[in-house]
Scaffold this motif. Structure first.
Motif, PDB file in Angstrom:
ATOM      1  N   ASN A  45       0.839  -1.190   0.000  1.00  0.00           N
ATOM      2  CA  ASN A  45       0.000   0.000   0.000  1.00  0.00           C
ATOM      3  C   ASN A  45       0.877   1.243   0.000  1.00  0.00           C
ATOM      4  O   ASN A  45       1.654   1.475   0.930  1.00  0.00           O
ATOM      5  CB  ASN A  45      -0.895  -0.031   1.248  1.00  0.00           C
ATOM      6  CG  ASN A  45      -1.868   1.131   1.262  1.00  0.00           C
ATOM      7  OD1 ASN A  45      -1.791   2.047   0.442  1.00  0.00           O
ATOM      8  ND2 ASN A  45      -2.790   1.089   2.199  1.00  0.00           N
ATOM      9  N   GLN A  46       0.756   2.078  -1.037  1.00  0.00           N
ATOM     10  CA  GLN A  46       1.631   3.236  -1.162  1.00  0.00           C
ATOM     11  C   GLN A  46       1.420   4.263  -0.055  1.00  0.00           C
ATOM     12  O   GLN A  46       2.269   5.119   0.161  1.00  0.00           O
ATOM     13  CB  GLN A  46       1.408   3.888  -2.528  1.00  0.00           C
ATOM     14  CG  GLN A  46       1.947   3.060  -3.666  1.00  0.00           C
ATOM     15  CD  GLN A  46       3.421   2.771  -3.510  1.00  0.00           C
ATOM     16  OE1 GLN A  46       4.231   3.689  -3.431  1.00  0.00           O
ATOM     17  NE2 GLN A  46       3.784   1.502  -3.449  1.00  0.00           N
ATOM     18  N   ALA A  47       0.299   4.185   0.636  1.00  0.00           N
ATOM     19  CA  ALA A  47       0.067   5.100   1.753  1.00  0.00           C
ATOM     20  C   ALA A  47       1.060   4.867   2.873  1.00  0.00           C
ATOM     21  O   ALA A  47       1.207   5.700   3.764  1.00  0.00           O
ATOM     22  CB  ALA A  47      -1.354   4.939   2.277  1.00  0.00           C
ATOM     23  N   GLU A  48       1.719   3.748   2.865  1.00  0.00           N
ATOM     24  CA  GLU A  48       2.695   3.447   3.916  1.00  0.00           C
ATOM     25  C   GLU A  48       4.000   4.208   3.695  1.00  0.00           C
ATOM     26  O   GLU A  48       4.863   4.212   4.573  1.00  0.00           O
ATOM     27  CB  GLU A  48       2.935   1.934   3.990  1.00  0.00           C
ATOM     28  CG  GLU A  48       1.707   1.169   4.461  1.00  0.00           C
ATOM     29  CD  GLU A  48       1.929  -0.323   4.437  1.00  0.00           C
ATOM     30  OE1 GLU A  48       2.998  -0.772   3.981  1.00  0.00           O
ATOM     31  OE2 GLU A  48       1.016  -1.050   4.855  1.00  0.00           O
ATOM     32  N   TYR A  49       4.195   4.816   2.494  1.00  0.00           N
ATOM     33  CA  TYR A  49       5.297   5.760   2.312  1.00  0.00           C
ATOM     34  C   TYR A  49       4.756   7.160   2.605  1.00  0.00           C
ATOM     35  O   TYR A  49       3.670   7.523   2.152  1.00  0.00           O
ATOM     36  CB  TYR A  49       5.831   5.722   0.879  1.00  0.00           C
ATOM     37  CG  TYR A  49       6.617   4.491   0.537  1.00  0.00           C
ATOM     38  CD1 TYR A  49       7.909   4.308   1.021  1.00  0.00           C
ATOM     39  CD2 TYR A  49       6.073   3.514  -0.282  1.00  0.00           C
ATOM     40  CE1 TYR A  49       8.627   3.179   0.700  1.00  0.00           C
ATOM     41  CE2 TYR A  49       6.783   2.380  -0.604  1.00  0.00           C
ATOM     42  CZ  TYR A  49       8.064   2.216  -0.107  1.00  0.00           C
ATOM     43  OH  TYR A  49       8.774   1.097  -0.421  1.00  0.00           O
ATOM     44  N   SER A  50       5.510   7.935   3.318  1.00  0.00           N
ATOM     45  CA  SER A  50       5.073   9.300   3.588  1.00  0.00           C
ATOM     46  C   SER A  50       5.086  10.111   2.296  1.00  0.00           C
ATOM     47  O   SER A  50       5.801   9.782   1.343  1.00  0.00           O
ATOM     48  CB  SER A  50       5.993   9.954   4.625  1.00  0.00           C
ATOM     49  OG  SER A  50       7.290  10.127   4.093  1.00  0.00           O
ATOM     50  N   GLU A  51       4.282  11.156   2.272  1.00  0.00           N
ATOM     51  CA  GLU A  51       4.219  12.001   1.075  1.00  0.00           C
ATOM     52  C   GLU A  51       5.568  12.651   0.793  1.00  0.00           C
ATOM     53  O   GLU A  51       5.921  12.893  -0.364  1.00  0.00           O
ATOM     54  CB  GLU A  51       3.135  13.070   1.252  1.00  0.00           C
ATOM     55  CG  GLU A  51       1.717  12.517   1.273  1.00  0.00           C
ATOM     56  CD  GLU A  51       1.375  11.780  -0.006  1.00  0.00           C
ATOM     57  OE1 GLU A  51       1.774  12.255  -1.093  1.00  0.00           O
ATOM     58  OE2 GLU A  51       0.705  10.733   0.077  1.00  0.00           O
ATOM     59  N   GLU A  52       6.341  12.947   1.873  1.00  0.00           N
ATOM     60  CA  GLU A  52       7.662  13.559   1.677  1.00  0.00           C
ATOM     61  C   GLU A  52       8.657  12.584   1.058  1.00  0.00           C
ATOM     62  O   GLU A  52       9.579  12.981   0.328  1.00  0.00           O
ATOM     63  CB  GLU A  52       8.225  14.069   3.017  1.00  0.00           C
ATOM     64  CG  GLU A  52       7.375  15.131   3.683  1.00  0.00           C
ATOM     65  CD  GLU A  52       6.439  14.521   4.708  1.00  0.00           C
ATOM     66  OE1 GLU A  52       5.928  13.399   4.463  1.00  0.00           O
ATOM     67  OE2 GLU A  52       6.212  15.153   5.755  1.00  0.00           O
ATOM     68  N   PHE A  53       8.478  11.273   1.347  1.00  0.00           N
ATOM     69  CA  PHE A  53       9.468  10.292   0.885  1.00  0.00           C
ATOM     70  C   PHE A  53       9.232   9.873  -0.567  1.00  0.00           C
ATOM     71  O   PHE A  53      10.177   9.484  -1.266  1.00  0.00           O
ATOM     72  CB  PHE A  53       9.449   9.056   1.784  1.00  0.00           C
ATOM     73  CG  PHE A  53      10.543   8.073   1.474  1.00  0.00           C
ATOM     74  CD1 PHE A  53      11.841   8.313   1.883  1.00  0.00           C
ATOM     75  CD2 PHE A  53      10.274   6.915   0.755  1.00  0.00           C
ATOM     76  CE1 PHE A  53      12.857   7.413   1.595  1.00  0.00           C
ATOM     77  CE2 PHE A  53      11.275   6.010   0.457  1.00  0.00           C
ATOM     78  CZ  PHE A  53      12.577   6.263   0.891  1.00  0.00           C
ATOM     79  N   LYS A  54       7.990   9.934  -1.035  1.00  0.00           N
ATOM     80  CA  LYS A  54       7.679   9.441  -2.381  1.00  0.00           C
ATOM     81  C   LYS A  54       8.530  10.108  -3.472  1.00  0.00           C
ATOM     82  O   LYS A  54       9.107   9.421  -4.317  1.00  0.00           O
ATOM     83  CB  LYS A  54       6.196   9.616  -2.675  1.00  0.00           C
ATOM     84  CG  LYS A  54       5.308   8.653  -1.905  1.00  0.00           C
ATOM     85  CD  LYS A  54       3.830   8.903  -2.214  1.00  0.00           C
ATOM     86  CE  LYS A  54       2.943   7.966  -1.406  1.00  0.00           C
ATOM     87  NZ  LYS A  54       1.504   8.218  -1.662  1.00  0.00           N
ATOM     88  N   PRO A  55       8.655  11.445  -3.484  1.00  0.00           N
ATOM     89  CA  PRO A  55       9.508  12.043  -4.536  1.00  0.00           C
ATOM     90  C   PRO A  55      10.986  11.694  -4.354  1.00  0.00           C
ATOM     91  O   PRO A  55      11.730  11.600  -5.339  1.00  0.00           O
ATOM     92  CB  PRO A  55       9.262  13.549  -4.372  1.00  0.00           C
ATOM     93  CG  PRO A  55       8.726  13.713  -2.988  1.00  0.00           C
ATOM     94  CD  PRO A  55       7.955  12.479  -2.689  1.00  0.00           C
TER      95      PRO A  55
END
Length: 686
Positions: free
Chosen positions: A29-39
């Motif tokens: 589930n991609q929600a398990e990565y924080s929004e700051e970490f995705k980029p």
């Protein structure tokens, strides 16, 4: 050069390192990565893809430390990128192992079973790769196999393909070419391919070539040639899609040409073989290409010249290679070059020079064989027929009975010896006139001593033979039983079976797994006294946490809860990480096995200065007084089924006791039948 000796070529290998990260990403589930970490994740992946690893790590570090509240997956991916940098870019394999351990630490914090399986599979993959680079193939295979089993129900085919590919590599290196073919074919079927994914394309053509190499090693030249031709056809059919990678594709063709030439030489098609070898050499002698592969192809060409007694071109080729060795070292090629030089001088009757080159050849070969000896240290034994297995089991049973007879005989002899000595002393005191009788008794004593020594000698021989046969039978049974267990697991997923059939399949699966557990305990019991014992500094809190977390899901099957109480500070012990982990896991597993559904298991460590004490407590069925003295005995009869009918073989606690005693520690227990049991371990802190 045989492509099988490496994990791939240059940048393509670097791209393949991210297959697990990229392939498992949709599974989590991609929600398990924080929004700051995705980029950050996307940028770092792109930089690695562009072969800019230093920039990738700098960007990762600067960006990650700005995240206020990193998630579990943020931490896991951060350390996985650092693992890639340490292991694949800097070739610091020991540091890579440390990063892999940290990946395990964050994987255990997974919040659901799916995330746990994905992250633990990737951590196993990373640790297996690090051990492979260190040439510790047994440990590498163990982690690959564990990761494959754990992730096959959660990971996609691309991720599983990396596991089967690595296991195929190890099987090839250990000489099990039939198993290597099986794994490589499975990996080829699992590896996805599209025109935009050069790494996947390169891996697929490499696997085809590896299958051909495995068949060549098995002496199946026709099958080998089929796969070499498939490899070339596959490369040619995709050349247009990778015009910017033409040099890489040419190098790949050069490798296949050299391998194909060997088959042609076996068929005595020397003209065709010579043409192939010259094409391979011409490709890989170009600047920036694979010089080592070119040198090995030159060796094959030299053998061809020698076979056809063409000494002039052989001499020119050997002189050219001597110049190449000044700039490109290749110990394998140099050893074979020396052998060819010796053959050349023998043909010219220059025997003194031939002896010099033979000595150089032997020196090079000894060095190579010394480095490669670890490949066969833990070999997979050949499967035997059921008849042979039964015969060995019957022999083992007879030897055990004979051993009991010897033990009884030794005991009787000891009793007789004691009785004779007593009679001699009494008779000597009564009368000197009975000296003759005493002399006769002394003679009997000597005879009995001889009988006793012979009996003990035969007993020791029988014991060693028993251990050898146990290990042989266990090894021979482990592979087929493992196959049965894996096959039955696959059959359970098939919807075509009825409920009754699935129940029977499940019975086969459970029986196979129980048998594998017994075999592993027998191997551990027979090897524990002689196995190499290596200690290292280990942080005990981390080891305990890993052990508990790995068993939480097992305990959850009986709705049990494991409570862990660690030290409030870090403490390192000089121990064998794997063996102490085995002891702790065994004690926790036993506590779960003999505890009721919904029960609680308490694991606690306390610092006692020069020692640490670990306690594993349960509130289960306890140990009756009449078997307390037998629980640490090997092959004890004091074994009982668990509260859910779990199988018990009676070897685990004996192995634990041997491991703790080899650490100069102490293990004991306190138990009240029907109330519960607490096992204690004390280990030296120094």
């Amino acid at each position: 050069m045989q492509r099988i000796l490496s994990f791939g070529y240059g940048r393509v290998c670097l791209l393949a390192l991210f297959i697990l990260a990229g392939c498992t990403k949709p599974e989590v589930n991609q929600a398990e990565y924080s929004e700051e970490f995705k980029p950050i994740f996307e940028t770092v992946t792109k930089l690695y893809d562009q072969n800019r690893p230093a920039e990738a790590i700098r960007h990762l570090d600067s960006g990650f430390h700005k995240i206020a509240n990193p998630t579990i997956n943020d931490y896991f991916r951060y350390y996985s990128f650092n693992y890639v940098d340490a292991k694949k870019i800097k070739h610091d394999y020991f540091k890579g192992l440390l990063y892999a351990d940290t990946m395990f630490m964050y994987a255990k914090k997974s919040v659901n079973e799916k995330q746990y399986a994905a992250n633990f599979s990737e951590a196993n993959y990373a640790k297996g790769d690090a051990f492979f680079a260190l040439k510790k193939y047994t440990e590498a295979y163990q982690y690959y196999y564990q990761g494959y089993l754990l992730g096959k129900n959660y990971l996609n085919k691309a991720a599983l393909a990396d596991f089967t590919y690595r296991m195929g590599m190890i099987m090839y290196k250990q000489g099990h070419f039939k198993h290597a073919v099986k794994y490589f074919k499975e990996s080829y079927g699992q590896t996805p391919f599209n025109k935009t994914d050069f790494a996947a394309f390169y891996r697929r053509q490499e696997i085809l070539d590896n299958i051909g190499l495995s068949y060549k090693k098995l002496g199946k030249d026709d099958s080998a040639m089929v796969y070499f031709d498939k490899t070339l056809a596959y490369i040619d059919s995709n050349t247009a899609a990778y015009k910017n990678r033409d040099n890489v594709l040419q190098m790949a063709r050069g490798v296949v040409y050299g391998n194909k030439a060997e088959v042609l030489m076996n068929r005595r098609q020397y003209t065709a073989a010579e043409k192939m070898l010259k094409k391979s050499i011409a490709i890989n002698l170009q600047k920036g290409n694979d010089y080592s592969d070119a040198q090995l192809s030159e060796i094959k060409l030299g053998r061809l010249y020698l076979t056809r007694n063409e000494l002039a071109p052989l001499k020119d080729l050997l002189d050219l290679m001597a110049i190449q060795f000044d700039t490109v070292k290749n110990e394998i090629a140099e050893a074979d070059w020396a052998a060819l030089q010796a053959e050349y001088h023998i043909k010219n009757k220059e025997f003194e020079k031939a002896v010099e080159y033979l000595q150089l050849h032997n020196l090079r070969k000894d060095s190579i064989n010394t480095r490669l000896s670890s490949l066969k240290e833990t070999d997979v034994t050949q499967q035997v027929t059921n008849y042979e297995n039964q015969r060995k089991i019957d022999t083992l049973r007879n030897n055990n009975q004979l051993q009991k007879i010897y033990l009884v005989l030794a005991l009787v002899c000891a009793i007789l010896l004691t009785l004779i000595i007593f009679l001699i002393q009494r008779n000597w005191k009564r009368s000197r006139k009975e000296v003759l009788t005493v002399n006769k008794l002394n003679k009997q004593i000597n005879e009995q001593n001889t009988v006793l020594e012979n009996a003990l000698t035969e007993l020791n021989l029988s014991s060693r033979e028993k251990d050898r046969i146990l290990r042989t039978v266990a090894h021979d049974l482990r592979n087929p039983l493992g196959g049965i267990a894996s096959l039955s697991s696959v059959m359970m997923d098939d919807e075509d079976y009825t409920a009754d059939q699935k129940e029977l399949i499940n019975l086969i699966k459970e029986t196979s797994n129980n048998s594998l557990e017994l075999i592993n305990e027998i191997l551990e019991a027979t090897n524990s006294g002689t196995a190499k014992f290596v200690t290292e500094p280990v942080e005990i809190n981390s080891l305990l946490s890993n052990s508990v977390e790995l068993l939480r899901f097992k305990a959850a099957e009986k709705n049990q809860n494991i409570q862990l109480e660690l030290l409030d500070h870090t403490k390192e012990l000089n121990i064998s990480r794997e063996k102490i982990w085995r002891v702790i896991s065994n004690l926790i597993s036993n506590a779960s096995k003999f505890s009721p559904f919904g029960g609680t298991i308490n694991v606690k460590i306390t610092d006692e200065g020069d020692e640490v004490k670990i306690a594993v407590n349960d509130h289960g069925i306890g140990i009756p007084d009449n078997i307390k003295n037998e629980v640490f005995n090997m092959f004890t009869d004091a074994k009982r089924p668990g509260t859910a009918g779990e199988k018990s073989f009676g070897l685990g606690l004996s192995i634990c006791k041997q491991i703790i005693e080899r650490h100069k520690g102490k293990i004991w227990f306190e138990s009240i039948a029907g109330t519960g049991t607490t096992f204690y371990i004390k280990l030296n802190a120094a």
